[in-house]
Each structure stands twice: as structure tokens, then as C-alpha cells.
Scaffold this active site. Structure first.
Site, short mmCIF file in Angstrom:
data_model
loop_
_atom_site.label_atom_id
_atom_site.label_comp_id
_atom_site.label_asym_id
_atom_site.label_seq_id
_atom_site.Cartn_x
_atom_site.Cartn_y
_atom_site.Cartn_z
N ARG A 15 -1.73 4.22 -8.57
CA ARG A 15 -2.11 2.91 -9.13
C ARG A 15 -3.62 2.86 -9.37
O ARG A 15 -4.09 2.49 -10.44
CB ARG A 15 -1.71 1.77 -8.16
N MET A 128 -14.22 -2.11 -3.25
CA MET A 128 -15.37 -1.80 -4.11
C MET A 128 -15.66 -2.90 -5.11
O MET A 128 -16.43 -2.71 -6.05
CB MET A 128 -15.11 -0.48 -4.84
N HIS A 159 -0.98 -8.24 0.34
CA HIS A 159 -0.95 -7.18 -0.68
C HIS A 159 0.49 -6.91 -1.11
O HIS A 159 1.45 -7.28 -0.45
CB HIS A 159 -1.55 -5.88 -0.13
N LYS A 163 2.02 -1.18 -0.30
CA LYS A 163 0.86 -0.82 0.54
C LYS A 163 1.32 -0.28 1.90
O LYS A 163 2.19 -0.87 2.54
CB LYS A 163 -0.08 -2.03 0.72
#
Ligand SMILES: NC(=O)c1ccc[n+]([C@@H]2O[C@H](COP(=O)([O-])OP(=O)(O)OC[C@H]3O[C@@H](n4cnc5c(N)ncnc54)[C@H](O)[C@@H]3O)[C@@H](O)[C@H]2O)c1
Ligand SMILES: O=C(O)C1=N[C@H](C(=O)O)CCC1
Length: 272
Positions: A15, A128, A159, A163
């Protein structure tokens, strides 16, 4: 004129791998020179740009590490902990910068990563995106300001159902920011699971709660619960492009850094 930064993406068909190929191709300062996948992946031999619906440009996804990484200035890595340690070893030996987005790494893994960072530049962050790093700054300030008043801190995240690690890297990054604001070590104070007769909340602890389901890209909230009032600071990721663009900016930044282990706050100049 500054040179174009040559980037190899590992975990290329994941992903995040696809979002990274797209972000590298959209950034005029970067070029994709390699796309690595694990042995046996069904995308081996496929042109990396066709994975994201673009015209082929001769960079094929490969399981051959040397072919994918040898010409890179920077490796961008959103894979899995064991794979990331192997890439860090390779990057350290070859003097290639390494941008690590992989989460779920143990304290022992982090120690090994710090060892590799003596030989090359490594930037690791559980998130990030610009928004989450700014949120972490706000959380640290709020935790510091509210410390004397003894507000309880809880981190909540949700999420997608694929995950595999919990709490998320972002939740831990936010927990670390809260702990820094409080002047404590998160490892000593975190409560990561509650079940059954837990007893009353331990004073000064930082709690975590994890939700998983559907296609949620990433939701995080840090709750400050006081006596008769509460504050919630939140971030919602709508698209994986925010993580990928942050990683590509970190890659551009990394080529002019000395060996060491860095964070997104370093990339954004927030530690200066
Ligand atoms: N830091 C951030 O901003 C951020 C954002 C999103 C995801 N993540 C993290 O990135 C990681 C990947 O997430 P994802 O949703 O893309 O997962 P994913 O499962 O879709 O992709 C991981 C890819 O890595 C590949 N891979 C695994 N081992 C490999 C190896 N040895 N060599 C080459 N390729 C290998 C897999 O085949 C897969 O294609 C997770 O740890 C996730 O938590 C971090
Ligand atoms: O999709 C994921 O996996 C994500 N992982 C990171 C984390 O663990 O915090 C960032 C958000 C998305």
C-alpha cells in the site's frame, strides 16, 4: 543546480510502496532507480510505474537487492521489521541513506538500527506526515503545560483492518511526545492494554486504545482528561500520499546529512 536524488523503494507493491512510487515520480527533485519486493511476490517483473497506472519507464519490480538498490542515493522503506533491519545493514555497508517508515519494531530492533546509523544516515519516523509531526509538538506542549494540574493522558487510534501492529507507530510517537512534555520515560508509564478488573487508573500513566476496521487510513487522538473538562487533539489521514510525500522530502534532506539516526522533527527543522 542540485542533483536529482536517486531513490529505491522497497516493499514496492505494498500500500505504501505504490504511494511512494507515485510521490517519487511527482517530485521534480527525485527519480526512481529501483523497486524491490520480496521473493515470490506476484508483482516481480512488472514495471513499477504501471503499478500506479502510469506509463512504463523501465524500472521493473525485482527481488534482486543489488539490482534494485545499487544505484540509489536513498532507500525508502515501509516494509516489516525484519526486512528493515536487513535493508539497514545493506545501506550501512554501501553508505546509502535509509528512510524508515516501518512500524512495530521492538526496542531491540531500534538498538540495532542505531548501530547501523553510525555508518549511514537513517531517518525513522512512525509517521511522516506534516500534520502528525505538528500534532506531536502540540501534544508535548499541552502535556508540559498541564503536568502540574495532573490531567490524565490517553492516546486513541484507528486503522484499516490489514494493519498488523499495535499500538500504531504514530500512537507511540504521540505517547513519546506526551511523555517528553511530562519529563518521563514512556516505557515506564505506558498502559497498552486494559482488560477485566484493572483497578483504578494509575496516576501519571499514559494509556493507549486501539481500533481496527475497514479502510481507515489513520485516525489519532490524544485526550487530556481533567477534573470536569477534557481536551482532545486529533489528526485524520485521508490519503497515504501524506506519508509518501513526507518520506520523499526526508529522502531529499537526507543526502546532505552526516551519518546518524534522525527523526521527522530534524527533517522539518523543529529540533534546531
Ligand atoms: N511511518 C509512516 O508514515 C507510515 C505510514 C503508513 C504505513 N507505515 C508502515 O509501513 C509498513 C508497511 O505498510 P503497508 O500498509 O504498505 O503494508 P503492506 O503489507 O501493504 O506493504 C508491505 C510491503 O513490503 C513487502 N515486503 C515485506 N518484506 C519484504 C522484503 N524482505 N523485501 C522486499 N519487500 C518486502 C511486502 O511484500 C509488501 O508488499 C507498516 O509497518 C506500516 O505500519 C508507516
Ligand atoms: O497503515 C498503516 O499501517 C499506518 N501506519 C503508521 C502507524 O503505525 O502509525 C502510520 C499510519 C498508517
Amino acid at each position: 543546480m542540485t542533483q536529482t536524488v536517486k531513490i529505491a523503494v522497497v516493499g514496492a507493491s505494498g500500500r505504501m510502496g505504490r504511494a511512494l512510487i507515485s510521490a517519487v515520480s511527482q517530485n521534480p527533485k527525485t527519480v526512481l532507480v529501483g523497486a524491490l519486493e520480496r521473493e515470490g511476490a506476484d508483482t516481480i517483473g512488472v514495471d513499477a510505474h504501471t503499478l500506479i497506472g502510469e506509463t512504463a519507464n523501465e524500472i521493473e519490480v525485482t527481488a534482486d537487492k543489488d539490482q534494485a538498490l545499487a544505484n540509489a542515493d536513498v532507500i525508502i522503506d515501509f516494509t516489516a521489521p525484519a526486512a528493515t533491519l536487513a535493508f539497514a545493514d545493506y545501506a550501512a555497508q554501501k553508505g546509502i541513506a535509509h528512510i524508515v517508515g516501518t512500524t512495530g519494531m521492538s526496542a531491540d530492533d531500534d538498538t540495532k538500527l542505531a548501530g547501523f546509523a553510525e555508518k549511514t544516515t537513517i531517518m525513522k519516523s512512525g509517521n511522516m506526515s506534516m500534520g502528525v509531526i505538528m500534532l506531536s509538538v502540540l501534544v508535548e506542549r499541552a502535556a508540559k503545560a498541564l503536568a502540574a494540574q495532573d490531567w490524565d493522558i490517553e492516546v486513541l487510534e484507528m486503522h484499516h483492518k490489514h494493519k498488523v501492529d499495535a499500538p500504531s507507530g504514530t500512537a507511540l510517537l504521540l505517547g513519546d511526545a506526551a511523555a517528553a512534555g511530562r519529563g518521563i520515560d514512556l516505557a515506564d508509564k505506558s498502559v497498552r492494554v486494559r482488560d477485566g478488573h484493572t483497578g483504578a487508573r494509575e496516576e501519571g500513566s499514559i494509556g493507549f486504545a486501539t481500533l481496527r476496521g475497514g479502510s481507515v487510513v489513520g485516525d489519532h487522538s490524544v485526550l487530556f482528561a481533567g477534573n470536569g473538562e477534557s481536551i482532545t487533539l486529533s489528526h485524520r489521514a485521508e490519503d497515504r500520499g501524506i506519508f509518501a510525500r513526507g518520506a520523499v522530502n526526508a529522502a531529499i534532506w537526507s543526502v546532505s546529512q552526516k551519518p546518524g539516526l534522525y527523526s521527522m522533527r530534524d527533517v522539518l527543522g523543529l529540533n534546531d
